[in-house]
Design a protein around this motif. Structure first.
Motif, PDB file in Angstrom:
ATOM      1  N   UNK A   7     -71.210  29.236 -24.959  1.00  0.00           N
ATOM      2  CA  UNK A   7     -71.681  30.529 -24.469  1.00  0.00           C
ATOM      3  C   UNK A   7     -72.913  30.361 -23.581  1.00  0.00           C
ATOM      4  N   UNK A   8     -73.837  29.502 -23.994  1.00  0.00           N
ATOM      5  CA  UNK A   8     -75.026  29.244 -23.171  1.00  0.00           C
ATOM      6  C   UNK A   8     -74.621  28.620 -21.833  1.00  0.00           C
ATOM      7  N   UNK A   9     -73.682  27.680 -21.865  1.00  0.00           N
ATOM      8  CA  UNK A   9     -73.200  27.046 -20.629  1.00  0.00           C
ATOM      9  C   UNK A   9     -72.613  28.077 -19.686  1.00  0.00           C
ATOM     10  N   UNK A  10     -71.786  28.957 -20.232  1.00  0.00           N
ATOM     11  CA  UNK A  10     -71.109  29.947 -19.406  1.00  0.00           C
ATOM     12  C   UNK A  10     -72.102  30.919 -18.769  1.00  0.00           C
ATOM     13  N   UNK A  11     -73.109  31.337 -19.517  1.00  0.00           N
ATOM     14  CA  UNK A  11     -74.144  32.212 -18.947  1.00  0.00           C
ATOM     15  C   UNK A  11     -74.835  31.499 -17.782  1.00  0.00           C
ATOM     16  N   UNK A  12     -75.200  30.249 -18.005  1.00  0.00           N
ATOM     17  CA  UNK A  12     -75.883  29.468 -16.969  1.00  0.00           C
ATOM     18  C   UNK A  12     -75.001  29.302 -15.737  1.00  0.00           C
ATOM     19  N   UNK A  65     -73.378  38.637 -18.167  1.00  0.00           N
ATOM     20  CA  UNK A  65     -73.817  39.658 -19.115  1.00  0.00           C
ATOM     21  C   UNK A  65     -72.892  39.731 -20.331  1.00  0.00           C
ATOM     22  N   UNK A  66     -71.596  39.582 -20.102  1.00  0.00           N
ATOM     23  CA  UNK A  66     -70.646  39.600 -21.219  1.00  0.00           C
ATOM     24  C   UNK A  66     -70.903  38.439 -22.168  1.00  0.00           C
ATOM     25  N   UNK A  67     -71.226  37.286 -21.622  1.00  0.00           N
ATOM     26  CA  UNK A  67     -71.496  36.139 -22.486  1.00  0.00           C
ATOM     27  C   UNK A  67     -72.836  36.270 -23.194  1.00  0.00           C
ATOM     28  N   UNK A  93     -75.403  37.490 -28.477  1.00  0.00           N
ATOM     29  CA  UNK A  93     -76.062  38.397 -29.410  1.00  0.00           C
ATOM     30  C   UNK A  93     -75.222  38.630 -30.648  1.00  0.00           C
ATOM     31  N   UNK A  94     -73.915  38.819 -30.437  1.00  0.00           N
ATOM     32  CA  UNK A  94     -73.008  39.006 -31.578  1.00  0.00           C
ATOM     33  C   UNK A  94     -72.928  37.737 -32.407  1.00  0.00           C
ATOM     34  N   UNK A  95     -72.936  36.609 -31.740  1.00  0.00           N
ATOM     35  CA  UNK A  95     -72.897  35.319 -32.429  1.00  0.00           C
ATOM     36  C   UNK A  95     -74.133  35.169 -33.312  1.00  0.00           C
TER      37      UNK A  95
END
Length: 129
Positions: free
Chosen positions: A35-40, A101-103, A108-110
């Motif tokens: 998730x962090x990778x995808x946001x980046x 933003x979705x990630x 946050x849900x994670x």
């Protein structure tokens, strides 16, 4: 053509699963690192499109090299192309930011799910003295 080089990707990110298939149904599940990778990556792509948008502006305001009819028509066509390019880039920037933003929302849900799991695990067992 090597798309990684063309897109400026010199090394693949480490960590993350990039979506293990979910056995129960359609979709994918991601670990926190992914998730962090995808946001980046989505934010980086949005920034690249923003850089391109700055350069596309020069096309959208192109001036004719001379005062004759052919130069004016050529400049108008170039300006229209530049305006279309700017619109496409703005759309792509918005899309990339939306994906990032979705990630972030998923992160946050994670985090909420992780906090809940820790709370449940750390509760003393009932009925054992």
């Amino acid at each position: 053509m090597n798309w990684d080089e063309a897109l400026g990707i010199v090394a693949r990110p480490t960590g993350g699963s990039y979506g293990a298939p979910v056995a129960e149904g359609a979709g994918f599940k991601y670990d926190e690192a992914t998730l962090h990778e995808l946001v980046t990556e989505w934010n980086a792509l949005a920034n690249e499109y923003a850089d391109d948008l700055d350069q596309a502006r020069a096309i959208a305001v192109a001036q004719p090299p001379g005062k004759e009819y052919a130069s004016g028509g050529n400049a108008e066509t170039t300006q229209n192309s530049g305006a279309a390019l700017e619109a496409a880039l703005r759309h792509r920037i918005a899309y990339c930011k939306s994906m990032a933003s979705k990630y972030v929302t998923a992160l946050g849900k994670y985090a909420t799910a992780e906090d809940h799991a820790k709370t449940v695990i750390n509760q003393p067992p009932e009925g054992i003295a």
